[in-house]
Design a protein around this motif. Structure first.
Motif, PDB file in Angstrom:
ATOM      1  N   THR A  32      -4.277  -8.046   2.943  1.00 51.39           N
ATOM      2  CA  THR A  32      -4.876  -6.989   2.278  1.00 51.39           C
ATOM      3  C   THR A  32      -6.068  -6.375   3.246  1.00 51.39           C
ATOM      4  O   THR A  32      -6.730  -5.778   2.669  1.00 51.39           O
ATOM      5  CB  THR A  32      -5.279  -7.384   0.242  1.00 51.39           C
ATOM      6  OG1 THR A  32      -6.091  -7.770   0.621  1.00 51.39           O
ATOM      7  CG2 THR A  32      -4.224  -7.011   0.064  1.00 51.39           C
ATOM      8  N   ASN A  56     -10.282 -10.849   0.538  1.00 54.13           N
ATOM      9  CA  ASN A  56      -8.510 -10.801   0.372  1.00 54.13           C
ATOM     10  C   ASN A  56      -7.013 -11.974   0.135  1.00 54.13           C
ATOM     11  O   ASN A  56      -8.255 -12.401  -0.244  1.00 54.13           O
ATOM     12  CB  ASN A  56      -8.122  -9.746   1.929  1.00 54.13           C
ATOM     13  CG  ASN A  56      -9.700  -8.431   2.674  1.00 54.13           C
ATOM     14  OD1 ASN A  56      -9.105  -8.110   2.028  1.00 54.13           O
ATOM     15  ND2 ASN A  56      -9.985  -9.711   3.162  1.00 54.13           N
ATOM     16  N   ILE A  87       0.007 -10.247   0.706  1.00 55.94           N
ATOM     17  CA  ILE A  87       1.087  -9.528   0.414  1.00 55.94           C
ATOM     18  C   ILE A  87       2.373  -8.724   0.867  1.00 55.94           C
ATOM     19  O   ILE A  87       3.265  -8.339   0.368  1.00 55.94           O
ATOM     20  CB  ILE A  87       0.519  -7.810   0.537  1.00 55.94           C
ATOM     21  CG1 ILE A  87       0.558  -7.525   2.594  1.00 55.94           C
ATOM     22  CG2 ILE A  87      -0.721  -7.059  -0.626  1.00 55.94           C
ATOM     23  CD1 ILE A  87       0.006  -6.574   2.640  1.00 55.94           C
ATOM     24  N   ILE A 124      -3.891  -2.925  -2.969  1.00 61.94           N
ATOM     25  CA  ILE A 124      -3.636  -2.304  -1.460  1.00 61.94           C
ATOM     26  C   ILE A 124      -4.583  -1.895  -0.840  1.00 61.94           C
ATOM     27  O   ILE A 124      -4.681  -0.397  -1.167  1.00 61.94           O
ATOM     28  CB  ILE A 124      -1.752  -2.267  -1.201  1.00 61.94           C
ATOM     29  CG1 ILE A 124      -0.863  -3.864  -1.736  1.00 61.94           C
ATOM     30  CG2 ILE A 124      -2.131  -2.561   0.384  1.00 61.94           C
ATOM     31  CD1 ILE A 124       0.129  -3.552  -1.222  1.00 61.94           C
TER      32      ILE A 124
END
Length: 962
Positions: A46, A53, A56, A82
């Protein structure tokens, strides 16, 4: 893209031909175990920071000789949404990850798939940090191979080592910011990288595989395996350098001093270059002629033709770099001379080297040759490289020593394929690597005692290449170091353009400063060592069984004793400096910068300080003598060791001479001061001597050696007057008629696109408590009215940090983000975040007052809370005040005006930019000198508004410009 376009300029033909055939040769090669059961891996996240972060997507593949054997692909469910920019970049939507496994589940499955096998990833540190941030991630693999670093070793002449660029160049699968596609691309590149490694000179891979075997290094098994199938011929860096230099072209250019006169094109010919169909139109498809640009170009032409100087203040948008390059290049080509451009910032130097000069070369018949010259420590020292690679001593680093081995490999590969070049683009992790182990200084260089001097040396080779070029691009710091070195660093260039010239005086003063610091002293004596460590320890071990051991061991013991005494004396000196600093009144927020003037020199504290200081001078002198005696004795039997000892002696002599100069204080060309970091209990102390009158030095030591100096910037005049700048650079000391100053208006419409607001009723900043309270409310109002995109430029850390703590929560309540240049924060990361996040705002200090570009909606407002006057306790200001009655008006005032002009220049960086400059210092309207600030700004139109009404005004302004 062709291979010729993909490699760095100056790449030898044999290297280009090797690169061209790599893909075809790689298909024929068999690499056995290093391409069997290797895992290729990539992730999508992300964001860039592992702290903030999440993963993903994870993709991995098992590689075999025939290609990919087995795959692992999964989305990962993050704990938050996101970001939109990541969705745009990767195409991964929140709907794709909603039912995906958690990060812990995905990484657990990945660990089972990898099963401890070696993992190859491009920029592996990034992927590994995200994987291992998840519980169980450390179990994925112990061996991570970074294909980005490996590509810099295998293909050192590529201009880009991005996976997407290499994959396209060598015909591998395309990169798409999806982990699955990137794995396919890297799988295709793996064998190409291995093939390229086998093209390196004979014996190099074996040397790399065997170097410092005690260090765990992920590339060692790769190099060792490849070396098994190559010849056992020992590696010779001298032979590799000889091959790469075989086709180095060109002869040195004329020195303008040796020419009776210069041939120059006419003004009409210069003007024609900017007309439709002319040279500049060929450089840029959308080029539109600008009268100011043509006028500047003709002025530069006239200055070169008449051997006179110019000061040209060219407003934003004039296009000054192309304006001066056209006549400057004409002078070089028509007279076979070398001309120079000196810049302050790397950004401008890169713009010249990678944009303007290549385009100009393509547009001019016959092209042009150009190169960049940097300071010694930007180039690898091949003598030190060889010593470090072949040494059995422990690598000195506070971090992972494997990074030093990677640096060694990258530099070796680069040196074997590069006629010239520097370290800056090699991707070396200097936080882990001791730069001094791989570079040298001008005075440290062994020169004739070095086996690579002069032809094979990258440092001296850069100077020779510069002497064969039409244009040399360098920076202000190297330009002024060359002046101090009496012209021994740069080739004899008599025609200079000094761009970003507003910083010339400050940079020259910094380069010519004589500093004796605790950090430098500690470094000198640590590297010198003693009985068991450092240079002296090495000599003791190497010569303990020599036939002249008695002589050498006696001299070495004497040197150890003297160095130990000198080291202790210097430690005592800096303790005394810290004690002396306690007499300072006020000072900085956390830094004392104390003027060593008559008052201090006549104090009891100074009297107590002197015996310690002179004791240190005496101890340094004895250490220098002992080292020189040892160096003289070693000169015949061990010239390289003699060079090392001589360098230590020189550095100790510099400490001694600098300390004696400052303590005695008899040379009135200098202003003397001491610095102490209050935040540290010890360390960070320094004594400094700075040249007071830089203009005098330039007028005596540099300008008479030139034919033409062109000083240019957007901020050189104060209320239309250039006298301050002319005095600062010494032009007012030259004969009448030898220089001319002029202003060229900006090509942008500042009156229409920029608004200036003066908050006229704020308390005087010298009434700090009332001022800070009022400023807090103003800052909140401005940020809310502009909806972010505000840069606030402070003059001191104390105000900035206090207001950040007050303002941040109030803006957060309004849904606005505010960052601050806190201690230890990265200015680069702050810049990148500010540019990337359209509505973010920033509180910043000196680093952002100039040279910061954020065009468009990213930056819509600049706030200057306080006029940037130098502190009245600043040593330079104190010394000037002692010598001149109106020193404040002559120096501090115009310096502050120019700083405000620089800050205002951050706002409008293109013809379509709009923005507001908010000046929150009421002295602009209550003091007579305020007119100088206001009349020097890009637009004379300003609004004088009460602080409480500023927010409402800005709301109306913003709506009218949306």
């Amino acid at each position: 893209m062709t291979m010729e376009a993909a490699v760095l300029p100056g790449t030898p033909r044999f290297v280009i031909e090797q690169y061209k055939t790599l893909a075809e040769r790689a298909r024929e090669r068999v690499f056995g175990i290093i391409e069997e059961d290797v895992i290729i891996l990539d992730t999508e996240t992300t964001g860039l920071s592992v702290r903030d972060n999440e993963l993903i997507e994870i993709s991995a593949a098992v590689l075999t000789q025939r290609g990919i054997k087995e795959r692992f692909d999964t989305f990962v469910h993050p704990t938050g949404p996101i970001p939109d920019e990541i969705i745009k970049l990767t195409g991964i939507r929140n709907a794709d990850v909603i039912h995906a496994p958690s990060a812990r589940e995905a990484v657990e499955a990945l660990a089972e798939f990898v099963a401890g096998r070696p993992v190859v990833a491009h920029n592996a540190t990034f992927d590994r940090s995200f994987i291992e941030a998840v519980k169980g991630g450390v179990n994925v693999s112990d061996i991570w191979i970074d294909s980005l670093a490996l590509s810099r070793i295998a293909l050192p002449r590529l201009a880009s080592h991005k996976l997407s660029s290499m994959a396209e160049l060598f015909g591998c699968a395309a990169v798409s910011h999806r982990a699955t596609d990137d794995v396919d691309a890297l799988a295709g590149m793996w064998r190409i990288l291995l093939t390229a490694l086998t093209d390196l000179p004979a014996g190099l891979l074996r040397l790399l595989a065997d170097t410092h075997p005690d260090v765990a290094w992920s590339y060692r098994p790769v190099f060792s395996f490849l070396a098994q199938n190559m010849t056992d011929e020992p590696f010779s860096l001298r032979a590799a350098r000889a091959r790469v230099l075989e086709d180095e072209p060109g002869e040195e250019r004329f020195d303008s001093d040796d020419l009776p006169a210069l041939a120059m094109p006419s003004d009409q010919a210069i003007e024609a270059c900017y007309e439709p169909g002319g040279v500049v139109a060929k450089m840029y498809e959308t080029f539109e002629p600008r009268a100011e640009q043509v006028e500047m170009s003709c002025e530069v032409r006239d200055a070169i033709a008449s051997s006179t100087n110019r000061v040209i203040e060219a407003g934003t948008g004039v296009g000054k770099s192309v304006a001066y390059l056209v006549p400057l290049v004409a002078a070089a080509k028509e007279n076979n001379i070398t001309v120079g451009v000196a810049t302050k910032s790397n950004n401008l130097a890169d713009q010249l080297m990678y944009h303007e000069l290549p385009k100009l070369s393509d547009a001019i018949e016959g092209g042009i040759s150009y190169c960049a010259l940097k300071g010694f420590d930007h180039y690898p020292c091949l003598r030190k490289l060889e010593r470090l690679a072949r040494s059995t001593a422990e690598i000195k680093t506070d971090r992972d020593p494997a990074d030093t081995l990677t640096a060694i490999a990258v530099i070796y590969a680069f040196a074997c394929q590069s006629p010239s070049g520097d370290l800056d683009a090699l991707g070396i992790r200097w936080k882990s690597v001791n730069r001094q182990d791989l570079t040298t200084g001008s005075r440290e260089c062994a020169r004739r005692l070095c086996p690579f001097f002069p032809d094979a040396c990258l440092v001296h080779g850069a100077r020779r290449r510069a002497a064969r070029s039409d244009v040399v691009v360098t920076n202000h710091s190297l330009l002024f170091r060359n002046v101090a070195a009496e012209g021994k660093i740069l080739p004899p260039i008599r025609h200079w353009v000094v761009d970003e010239a507003h910083s010339v005086e400050r940079e020259a003063r910094r380069q010519w400063a004589i500093t004796v610091s605790a950090d430098d002293s500690r470094s000198v004596f640590e590297r010198l060592g003693g009985e068991g460590a450092g240079t002296l320890g090495t000599i003791g071990r190497e010569f303990s069984h020599h036939e002249a051991a008695t002589l050498y061991m006696g001299l070495c013991a004497r040197a150890v004793a003297c160095a130990t005494r000198a080291s202790r004396s210097m430690a005592d000196l800096f303790d005394a400096v810290r004690e002396l600093s306690k007499t300072a009144r006020g000072g900085g927020y956390d830094q004392v910068n104390l003027w060593i003037g008559d008052e201090l020199r006549e104090s009891e504290g100074w009297s107590a300080f002197l015996p310690t200081a002179f004791g240190a001078v005496d101890a340094l002198e004895e250490a220098e003598k002992a080292l020189r005696a040892l160096a003289d004795a070693l000169a015949q039997d061990a010239p390289e060791r003699a060079a090392d000892v001589s360098e230590h002696a020189r550095r100790i002599a510099d400490l001694k001479d600098g300390l004696a100069l400052i303590v005695r204080g008899e040379d009135d060309r200098y202003v003397y001061s001491l610095q102490v970091n209050r935040r540290l209990r010890a360390g960070g102390e320094a004594l400094t001597a700075e040249r007071l009158d830089i203009g005098e030095a330039l007028a005596e030591q540099w300008l008479p050696e030139l034919h033409t100096a062109i000083f240019t910037s957007a901020t050189l005049s104060v209320s239309g007057d250039f006298k301050h700048f002319e005095h600062a650079v010494g032009l007012d000391r030259l004969p009448s008629g030898s220089s001319k100053s002029l202003h060229l208006d900006s090509s942008y419409d500042f009156d229409a696109n920029m608004s200036i607001v003066v908050a006229s009723d704020l308390p005087d900043p010298r009434n700090r408590d009332a001022y800070i309270d009022a400023l807090e409310d103003l800052l909140v109002d401005v940020h809310v009215a502009m909806e972010g995109s505000v840069l606030t430029l402070f003059t001191n850390r104390r105000d900035m940090e206090e207001l950040f703590e007050r303002v941040k929560p109030r803006l957060a309540a309004a849904g606005l983000e505010l960052a601050c240049q806190l201690r230890m924060s990265s200015a680069r990361r702050l810049r990148d975040h500010f540019v990337a996040e359209r509505s973010s705002s920033l509180f910043a200090l000196k680093a952002f007052w100039e040279g910061f570009d954020a065009s468009g909606e990213t930056l819509r407002c600049v706030i200057i809370p306080k006029l940037p006057f130098a502190s009245p306790t600043d040593p330079l200001a104190c010394e000037r005040a002692r010598r001149e009655e109106r020193a404040w008006a002559r120096y501090a005032l115009p310096d502050a005006v120019l700083e405000v002009k620089q800050a205002a220049g951050r706002l409008i960086r293109s013809s379509t930019d709009t923005g507001v400059l908010v000046l929150a210092d009421s002295r602009l309207v209550t003091k007579g000198y305020g007119k100088k600030f206001l009349s020097s700004l890009p637009t004379a139109m300003y609004q004088r508004i009460d602080a409480k009404q500023v927010g409402r005004y800005l709301e109306l302004w913003r709506r009218s410009h949306e």
